[in-house]
Enzyme design. Structure first.
Site, PDB file in Angstrom:
ATOM      1  N   SER A  37       0.847  -1.198   0.000  1.00 58.35           N
ATOM      2  CA  SER A  37       0.000   0.000   0.000  1.00 58.35           C
ATOM      3  C   SER A  37       0.885   1.252   0.000  1.00 58.35           C
ATOM      4  CB  SER A  37      -0.954  -0.043   1.194  1.00 58.35           C
ATOM      5  OG  SER A  37      -1.967   0.934   1.062  1.00 58.35           O
ATOM      6  N   ASP A  68      -9.332  -4.884  -5.198  1.00 56.91           N
ATOM      7  CA  ASP A  68      -8.814  -3.818  -4.342  1.00 56.91           C
ATOM      8  C   ASP A  68      -9.524  -2.508  -4.674  1.00 56.91           C
ATOM      9  OD1 ASP A  68      -7.303  -1.980  -2.913  1.00 56.91           O
ATOM     10  OD2 ASP A  68      -5.417  -3.022  -3.293  1.00 56.91           O
ATOM     11  N   HIS A 127      -7.266  -5.571  -0.886  1.00 58.36           N
ATOM     12  CA  HIS A 127      -6.144  -4.782  -0.369  1.00 58.36           C
ATOM     13  C   HIS A 127      -5.400  -5.600   0.688  1.00 58.36           C
ATOM     14  CE1 HIS A 127      -4.007  -1.056  -0.323  1.00 58.36           C
ATOM     15  NE2 HIS A 127      -4.153  -0.905   0.976  1.00 58.36           N
TER      16      HIS A 127
END
Length: 445
Positions: free
Chosen positions: A309, A397, A426
């Site tokens: 991320s 995601d 995610h």
């Protein structure tokens, strides 16, 4: 008397434990959900050519019995830009069909769906790709991009790192030593991190040397934790926190501090590249690599950066800025193709120029923000990568859009290997992490 009380307490505890055990034995622990569903695109890899229609087959069972007559609500559209209106169909014999349509430009279609079974609402998100290898970023490269970052790094390196160490006994064993280290990574910038090092078994006077691994953090300002994952593989490991929040504070005090200090940081100072919050963060990560390479235990050859991320974004940035990095392994990187939403296409977290969250809203003239973000879009750092890169991401995601990640992937000219898992969101499967570790080991010098 005291002995009697102690005996009674022990008996009560034993009885309570037996009751819990009998309860567990009688009712058991479910090994799967009572209501199960799977969404299967008619192309097994979730990839389509432009103009090809995509069909989604949803299969659902309740206690092993196919759902029948249950209404499925869904909406389909470009990812992160779904229409407000919902359509519906019905499960027949455990199946429902959604015809998603197609795209005429490279990108992703998304289907958000929900249904009620066993008295509960069940929902999920599925995305399919249309010629993702052709997705190109909307973010241009500034003419002075390299000069800007070379100067920023040069200025940061004028400041001594001044490492400050605090022992962490709870994360120190016979095999590993963990310390919290605080680093002065820029004129007004400090970072903290947990440094875990293997304990050498070498009986000689020579210091045993190891590869180093830097792991930047995901978004937010939560506490980080030490880990022995990479030290068990024979690596020195540094997991950093980018805001210089004291990791040893009690949770309540820490939460108050981080709210005061970090709220809104993704847009802080966005009016100028020099004042933008991420400038010191990007350079600070490169300085963390400098610190790792200053350790006498470093093997002098191998420097790995990996994270997910925001940490994935900082992985790419660090590998592009620091010529010491030898391997780059980002997972679902953020901050990619930040101009996407200005072109009616999904962009990367934090989704600037949208109303997804407070961190997404830009309260200065759009043109001014665009000029700043050109210097920070991870796609432009991906274009500068020169080291082997392993990247993994999924299609479900809705934080870091696969469209934006593909834009970064397509910009990489260095040797690269991808691990795409269409059903992950995610997060990553353990198999993806294992594949990444094997990739790293195979490329250690």
């Amino acid at each position: 008397m005291r002995k009697l009380v102690l005996t009674l307490c022990l008996l009560a505890a034993a009885t309570s434990s037996l009751r819990a055990q009998k309860f567990q034995q009688e009712f058991g622990n479910p090994r799967k959900d009572f209501v199960e569903a799977i969404a299967v695109p008619d192309h097994a890899d979730s990839h389509y050519r432009l103009g090809q229609p995509a069909t989604l087959r949803l299969q659902a069972r309740q206690g092993g019995v196919p759902l029948d007559g249950v209404t499925l609500r869904y909406r389909v559209g470009p990812e992160m830009l779904l229409p407000a209106r919902w359509d519906s169909t019905t499960f027949v014999g455990g199946e429902a069909i959604v015809r998603m349509g197609t795209l005429r430009e490279p990108g992703f279609l998304a289907c958000q769906y929900e249904y009620v079974a066993d008295g509960k609402k069940h929902a999920d998100l599925v995305k399919v790709a249309f010629d993702p290898e052709q997705i190109a970023s909307f973010t241009p490269m500034p003419d002075d991009f390299d000069r800007f970052w070379q100067q920023a790094l040069k200025e940061a390196r004028r400041v001594p790192l001044e490492p400050q160490y605090t022992p962490i006994p709870d994360a120190t064993t016979e095999q590993f030593v963990t310390r919290l280290v605080r680093l002065h990574v820029g004129k007004n910038k400090w970072m903290q991190g947990y440094l875990t090092m293997p304990v050498s078994k070498d009986s000689s006077l020579n210091t045993k040397r190891y590869p180093v691994v830097l792991v930047p953090p995901g978004a937010g300002s939560q506490k980080i934790s030490p880990s022995d994952y990479f030290p068990r593989e024979g690596c020195i490991y540094l997991k950093i926190e980018i805001h210089d929040n004291d990791q040893l504070l009690p949770d309540d005090e820490y939460n108050r501090l981080r709210q005061q200090k970090c709220d809104g940081y993704p847009t802080r100072g966005i009016s100028s590249p020099d004042s933008f919050y991420y400038k010191d963060v990007y350079v600070g990560c490169a300085r963390a690599v400098d610190f790792l390479c200053s350790l006498p235990e470093w093997d002098g050859r191998n420097v790995i950066v990996t994270g997910g991320s925001q940490g994935g974004a900082l992985t790419i940035v660090t590998a592009a800025l620091s010529d010491k990095v030898t391997l780059c392994a980002p997972f679902y990187p953020a901050l990619c193709d930040l101009m996407g939403f200005l072109h009616q296409r999904a962009g990367g977290w934090p989704k600037y120029f949208t109303d997804y969250s407070r961190d997404s809203r830009v309260n200065i003239p759009q043109e001014q923000a665009v000029e700043t973000l050109k210097y920070f879009d991870v796609v432009n750092f991906a274009r500068r990568l020169r080291v082997p890169t392993f990247m993994s991401w999924g299609y479900s995601d809705d934080t870091c859009s696969p469209t934006s990640v593909w834009a970064a992937w397509n910009a990489i000219m260095a040797p690269k290997e991808k691990d795409v898992t269409p059903t992950s969101g995610h997060w990553r499967f353990s198999s993806s992490q294992a594949k990444c570790l094997s990739w790293m080991k195979a490329r250690l010098k």
